[in-house]
Design a protein around this motif. Sequence first.
Motif, short mmCIF file in Angstrom:
data_model
loop_
_atom_site.label_atom_id
_atom_site.label_comp_id
_atom_site.label_asym_id
_atom_site.label_seq_id
_atom_site.Cartn_x
_atom_site.Cartn_y
_atom_site.Cartn_z
N GLU A 87 1.21 8.04 -5.31
CA GLU A 87 0.75 6.74 -5.77
C GLU A 87 1.12 5.64 -4.78
O GLU A 87 0.34 4.71 -4.53
N LYS A 88 2.32 5.75 -4.20
CA LYS A 88 2.73 4.76 -3.21
C LYS A 88 1.81 4.80 -1.99
O LYS A 88 1.43 3.77 -1.45
N LYS A 89 1.45 6.02 -1.55
CA LYS A 89 0.53 6.15 -0.42
C LYS A 89 -0.82 5.53 -0.75
O LYS A 89 -1.46 4.89 0.10
N LEU A 90 -1.25 5.73 -2.00
CA LEU A 90 -2.54 5.18 -2.41
C LEU A 90 -2.50 3.66 -2.43
O LEU A 90 -3.47 3.00 -2.01
N GLN A 91 -1.41 3.09 -2.91
CA GLN A 91 -1.28 1.63 -2.92
C GLN A 91 -1.18 1.06 -1.50
O GLN A 91 -1.72 -0.01 -1.21
N ASP A 92 -0.48 1.78 -0.63
CA ASP A 92 -0.42 1.35 0.77
C ASP A 92 -1.80 1.38 1.40
O ASP A 92 -2.16 0.49 2.19
N LEU A 93 -2.58 2.41 1.07
CA LEU A 93 -3.95 2.49 1.58
C LEU A 93 -4.79 1.32 1.10
O LEU A 93 -5.57 0.74 1.87
N MET A 94 -4.63 0.94 -0.15
CA MET A 94 -5.40 -0.19 -0.68
C MET A 94 -5.07 -1.47 0.06
O MET A 94 -5.96 -2.29 0.35
N VAL A 95 -3.78 -1.68 0.37
CA VAL A 95 -3.39 -2.87 1.13
C VAL A 95 -4.04 -2.87 2.51
O VAL A 95 -4.56 -3.89 2.98
N LYS A 96 -4.01 -1.71 3.18
CA LYS A 96 -4.62 -1.61 4.51
C LYS A 96 -6.13 -1.86 4.46
O LYS A 96 -6.68 -2.54 5.33
N LEU A 97 -6.78 -1.30 3.43
CA LEU A 97 -8.22 -1.51 3.29
C LEU A 97 -8.56 -2.98 3.06
O LEU A 97 -9.51 -3.52 3.65
N GLN A 98 -7.78 -3.65 2.21
CA GLN A 98 -8.05 -5.06 1.94
C GLN A 98 -7.83 -5.91 3.19
O GLN A 98 -8.61 -6.84 3.47
N ASN A 99 -6.77 -5.60 3.95
CA ASN A 99 -6.54 -6.32 5.21
C ASN A 99 -7.70 -6.10 6.18
O ASN A 99 -8.12 -7.03 6.88
#
Length: 254
Positions: free
Chosen positions: A107-119
């Motif tokens: 889940e942490k990896k998924l949330q980190d991915l979401m931050v990268k995608l939004q950036n």
Amino acid sequence: MARKKRRTLHDEEEHVDESWLIPYADLLTLLLALFICLFSMRTEDQAKSDAMMEALYKAFNTISVFETSSGGQSPSNTSFTDNKDNAEKLPNPIDSSKEVPKEDTDEKKLQDLMVKLQNYIDVKQLNAEIQLTDMDEGIQIMLKDKIIFDSGSDHIKPNFFPILDGIAEMLLTVENPIKIEGHTDNQPIHSAQFPSNWELSGARALSVVHYLQTKNINPVRLNFVGFGEFKPLHPNDTVENREANRRVNIIILR
């Protein structure tokens, strides 16, 4: 008569039972030993007390043995201090309660991915064409069809390749399965290639799947579905609503 009476008294004196002296002597011996131990354990002589405790430990807690010259076995001379030092050298047991569950790590990896995608979307100024949503199913990347496909086509526009490359590179940082959804509006399509919106929506989703596969994303992670016009975001009653309904969703599943 007097002589016979004296003989009887003499006989009784010879049979007096004195067996009680043995346990009495044993009791006195034990009491003496107890007083000696108590005397040796006086608090004012701590060194002698420690020495005695170590001797007792060696006598009653010896584990290892070695062969003597006579072929028998004798206790080793391992001291109390050595055993204590060895105990201190033992590694601390692993506290399994502190291990992070795999679900939390994913889940942490998924949330980190979401931050990268939004950036990435912010830097490329693509907020009008790409929308990011955190759903129960997973992280959804919604792409409006006008930036990916020409009208009635399932061929990805060449100018969208660099954007899709950036998304694919970030998708490689996780191992979650990925679902590609194709959606259209309710405007009918009748062509030799696409008899209906079912075929068009499915073909567009499949085009994205094939492209992601060329970017080293494991095909085992990929699946696609075409919903045609039957899962609209808005009623197909205006030009703007129909445009919003035409989309491709990339969903990184939980």
